[in-house]
Structures are given as structure tokens and as C-alpha cells.
Design a protein around this motif. Sequence first.
Motif, PDB file in Angstrom:
ATOM      1  N   ALA A  47       0.839  -1.206   0.000  1.00  0.00           N
ATOM      2  CA  ALA A  47       0.000   0.000   0.000  1.00  0.00           C
ATOM      3  C   ALA A  47       0.864   1.242   0.000  1.00  0.00           C
ATOM      4  N   LEU A  48       0.268   2.336  -0.458  1.00  0.00           N
ATOM      5  CA  LEU A  48       0.882   3.651  -0.360  1.00  0.00           C
ATOM      6  C   LEU A  48       0.104   4.482   0.649  1.00  0.00           C
ATOM      7  N   ALA A  49       0.712   5.502   1.193  1.00  0.00           N
ATOM      8  CA  ALA A  49       0.058   6.367   2.169  1.00  0.00           C
ATOM      9  C   ALA A  49      -1.166   7.048   1.547  1.00  0.00           C
ATOM     10  N   PRO A  50      -2.153   7.389   2.358  1.00  0.00           N
ATOM     11  CA  PRO A  50      -3.349   8.051   1.829  1.00  0.00           C
ATOM     12  C   PRO A  50      -3.013   9.392   1.176  1.00  0.00           C
ATOM     13  N   ASP A  51      -3.779   9.726   0.140  1.00  0.00           N
ATOM     14  CA  ASP A  51      -3.627  11.049  -0.445  1.00  0.00           C
ATOM     15  C   ASP A  51      -4.445  12.049   0.374  1.00  0.00           C
ATOM     16  N   ALA A  52      -4.558  13.271  -0.111  1.00  0.00           N
ATOM     17  CA  ALA A  52      -5.233  14.321   0.647  1.00  0.00           C
ATOM     18  C   ALA A  52      -6.706  14.012   0.884  1.00  0.00           C
ATOM     19  N   ALA A  53      -7.298  13.189   0.022  1.00  0.00           N
ATOM     20  CA  ALA A  53      -8.707  12.828   0.173  1.00  0.00           C
ATOM     21  C   ALA A  53      -8.889  11.530   0.950  1.00  0.00           C
ATOM     22  N   GLY A  54      -7.799  10.958   1.449  1.00  0.00           N
ATOM     23  CA  GLY A  54      -7.887   9.710   2.198  1.00  0.00           C
ATOM     24  C   GLY A  54      -7.874   8.466   1.338  1.00  0.00           C
ATOM     25  N   LYS A  55      -7.693   8.608   0.031  1.00  0.00           N
ATOM     26  CA  LYS A  55      -7.682   7.454  -0.862  1.00  0.00           C
ATOM     27  C   LYS A  55      -6.329   6.736  -0.780  1.00  0.00           C
ATOM     28  N   ILE A  56      -6.388   5.414  -0.715  1.00  0.00           N
ATOM     29  CA  ILE A  56      -5.187   4.588  -0.582  1.00  0.00           C
ATOM     30  C   ILE A  56      -5.107   3.627  -1.763  1.00  0.00           C
ATOM     31  N   ARG A  57      -3.993   3.666  -2.470  1.00  0.00           N
ATOM     32  CA  ARG A  57      -3.713   2.657  -3.499  1.00  0.00           C
ATOM     33  C   ARG A  57      -3.021   1.483  -2.817  1.00  0.00           C
ATOM     34  N   ASP A 116      -1.777 -18.926 -13.058  1.00  0.00           N
ATOM     35  CA  ASP A 116      -0.749 -19.924 -12.749  1.00  0.00           C
ATOM     36  C   ASP A 116       0.624 -19.277 -12.560  1.00  0.00           C
ATOM     37  N   ALA A 117       0.629 -17.990 -12.335  1.00  0.00           N
ATOM     38  CA  ALA A 117       1.859 -17.222 -12.131  1.00  0.00           C
ATOM     39  C   ALA A 117       1.558 -16.127 -11.118  1.00  0.00           C
ATOM     40  N   PRO A 118       2.585 -15.457 -10.594  1.00  0.00           N
ATOM     41  CA  PRO A 118       2.320 -14.380  -9.630  1.00  0.00           C
ATOM     42  C   PRO A 118       1.323 -13.364 -10.180  1.00  0.00           C
ATOM     43  N   VAL A 119       0.409 -12.945  -9.326  1.00  0.00           N
ATOM     44  CA  VAL A 119      -0.623 -12.000  -9.722  1.00  0.00           C
ATOM     45  C   VAL A 119      -0.825 -11.005  -8.595  1.00  0.00           C
ATOM     46  N   THR A 120      -1.138  -9.768  -8.958  1.00  0.00           N
ATOM     47  CA  THR A 120      -1.367  -8.708  -7.982  1.00  0.00           C
ATOM     48  C   THR A 120      -2.754  -8.122  -8.207  1.00  0.00           C
ATOM     49  N   LEU A 121      -3.589  -8.158  -7.170  1.00  0.00           N
ATOM     50  CA  LEU A 121      -4.952  -7.636  -7.248  1.00  0.00           C
ATOM     51  C   LEU A 121      -4.978  -6.212  -6.712  1.00  0.00           C
ATOM     52  N   PRO A 122      -5.171  -5.195  -7.549  1.00  0.00           N
ATOM     53  CA  PRO A 122      -5.246  -3.823  -7.053  1.00  0.00           C
ATOM     54  C   PRO A 122      -6.452  -3.615  -6.139  1.00  0.00           C
ATOM     55  N   LEU A 123      -6.233  -2.870  -5.062  1.00  0.00           N
ATOM     56  CA  LEU A 123      -7.281  -2.558  -4.093  1.00  0.00           C
ATOM     57  C   LEU A 123      -7.437  -1.049  -3.992  1.00  0.00           C
ATOM     58  N   SER A 124      -8.670  -0.586  -3.933  1.00  0.00           N
ATOM     59  CA  SER A 124      -8.956   0.823  -3.690  1.00  0.00           C
ATOM     60  C   SER A 124      -9.528   0.940  -2.283  1.00  0.00           C
ATOM     61  N   HIS A 166       8.023   6.009  -2.609  1.00  0.00           N
ATOM     62  CA  HIS A 166       8.251   4.583  -2.378  1.00  0.00           C
ATOM     63  C   HIS A 166       8.288   3.892  -3.740  1.00  0.00           C
ATOM     64  N   PRO A 167       9.419   3.973  -4.434  1.00  0.00           N
ATOM     65  CA  PRO A 167       9.476   3.501  -5.815  1.00  0.00           C
ATOM     66  C   PRO A 167       9.159   2.019  -5.971  1.00  0.00           C
ATOM     67  N   GLN A 168       9.549   1.184  -5.015  1.00  0.00           N
ATOM     68  CA  GLN A 168       9.273  -0.245  -5.158  1.00  0.00           C
ATOM     69  C   GLN A 168       7.773  -0.525  -5.099  1.00  0.00           C
ATOM     70  N   GLU A 169       7.098   0.072  -4.122  1.00  0.00           N
ATOM     71  CA  GLU A 169       5.663  -0.118  -4.014  1.00  0.00           C
ATOM     72  C   GLU A 169       4.935   0.466  -5.221  1.00  0.00           C
ATOM     73  N   GLU A 170       5.379   1.658  -5.657  1.00  0.00           N
ATOM     74  CA  GLU A 170       4.744   2.283  -6.812  1.00  0.00           C
ATOM     75  C   GLU A 170       4.917   1.425  -8.061  1.00  0.00           C
ATOM     76  N   ALA A 171       6.076   0.800  -8.232  1.00  0.00           N
ATOM     77  CA  ALA A 171       6.309  -0.067  -9.388  1.00  0.00           C
ATOM     78  C   ALA A 171       5.406  -1.300  -9.345  1.00  0.00           C
ATOM     79  N   ILE A 172       5.208  -1.867  -8.165  1.00  0.00           N
ATOM     80  CA  ILE A 172       4.327  -3.030  -8.025  1.00  0.00           C
ATOM     81  C   ILE A 172       2.905  -2.664  -8.420  1.00  0.00           C
ATOM     82  N   LEU A 173       2.427  -1.520  -7.934  1.00  0.00           N
ATOM     83  CA  LEU A 173       1.065  -1.105  -8.228  1.00  0.00           C
ATOM     84  C   LEU A 173       0.884  -0.740  -9.703  1.00  0.00           C
ATOM     85  N   GLN A 174       1.868  -0.092 -10.288  1.00  0.00           N
ATOM     86  CA  GLN A 174       1.779   0.255 -11.705  1.00  0.00           C
ATOM     87  C   GLN A 174       1.765  -0.992 -12.579  1.00  0.00           C
TER      88      GLN A 174
END
Length: 279
Positions: A47-57, A116-124, A166-174
Amino acid sequence: MMIISSGPRRLLIAVVSLVTALVPFYSAHAEMSAWAENEGGRMRLVALAPDAAGKIRAALQIEPKPGWITYWKEPGNSGIPPQITIAAESGVTLDAVAYPVPKHFFKGAIEDIAYDAPVTLPLSLTAAGKGPVTIDAAAFIGICKDICIPFQANLQLKLGPAIQSHPQEEAILQAADARLPKPPSPDFDVTAHAMSPDRKTLSLDLVLPGEGKTAPDIIVTGPSGYAFTKQIGGKRDGRTFKVDISIGKLPKDYDISGKQWSVLVIDGERAMETTLAFQ
């Protein structure tokens, strides 16, 4: 074909679920939790820190071991769809879960819609209030090979203010976002749809992005727990495709009027997901 979340092919072993699937809290004062592991793979929260509106990627990372699979939102004949819940007392709400494009796996009459391979489920997510945030998440997935093991883990993250990158986390989410199906576009869309009066077939007209000769993969999801994939009489003419999708048994007394179903179309390297509205 009706897709349900249980079936005879795989045995859900209660002993395994009690011993290896109920994983204790994994926490970190960072933007990635520790990995929770079981016989068939591992998972963690990012996860990344909340933005100004409280939204978390955020995202749930799942890594099946070689030879194992984990499931899409409608899993197949006998799979377990992912379930993610956030503790209410954390002050964080789960707004949406997104799913990267899955694969079809067939073994005789058994069909799985899975990864059948690593997968990342984006959460809002949305955080209430200001200041540091703690995410208490419970994740429950199926991870399967010859048997299907329920895998449950409690994952915790403490997020501070967004004062550094947080470049590593941002890269995972992108990377996770890049694997999501795209919305409809002029060159890739469902141009018409109609349910037969007996509700046995759904007719689809599509425009496809390439001049292929093969039928695209189509997954129609209706009521929760139901998906339909069997194509009847598909005809591709360049970039247009007409096909009927066989609709299996629907819930008793199900009224389709006013409902919205979803359809995922995979054509080569491109995938598109849209909704079908029924009057």
C-alpha cells in the motif's frame, strides 16, 4: 456453462486449512507486509500512504508455487474466489478490488478461470480522518494443484504520511494496473447484445482489435457465483464477431430485468471488459 465455487474435483482439506491456512498477523511499519506462506504459495499486502482525500492505493500480491494456481473473481467448477475484508475498527474501507486478465484451464469437463503465475490484485481503499493509518486486512484465497487448499492470512500495515516516495511499491502497483483489462474503445467493444426469451443463450456482436481468424476468449459473469463461457456458432469476419453464449441454469426466480452483467473479451494480447445492461 454455470461456474460455481465448489465441486467434486478437488478435496478441500479441513486439517490443512486449520494447520497451514490460518496464518497469524503479519505486520510491518512500512508499505509492504511480511509474506504469509502456505504449502502452495505466499501472499502479502502492499500500500501507499493516503492522499489528501484519504484514498489509498493498495494491492494483494499472490505468488503460487510452480504447478499451482489461484483464482479469478469467478473461479471455475470447483475453485475459491478471493475474499478480502478490512477490519471495521481500523477506520479503513475497501471500495473496490480489480482483477488482472486470467487464463482458462481445462481438464476434461472441468474448467478453471485462474492464474498460474504471480498476480497482484489492485485494491482501492479509503481512510477516515487524518494522521497515521493502520490497515488490518484478512485475505482468503484458494490455491490449488491436485487438491485445493484454503489459504487465509491476516495482514497488517501501518502507513505514515506521504512524505517520501516509495518507488518499489509504486512499481508493483503500476505493473498490476497494466495487467488489468481495458475499458471498451471504438476498435474493441460489444456493439449489441440480446438474451433469448427462454434465457438459454446470450447473443453478442463484437468489434475486435485485429484481423484474426480465431474466436476470442469470452467470459460472461452474471449473478454472483455464475459465469458463462461456452460459445455456440461463433463467426468471425475480419474485425467483427457474432456468437451465442450458452447460459446455464440461473438462480430460481431470477429476474434479469434491470440487471447488469459483465463480459471479459480476450483477443490475442488485448483484453477488454464492459457491462451488459438488460431492460
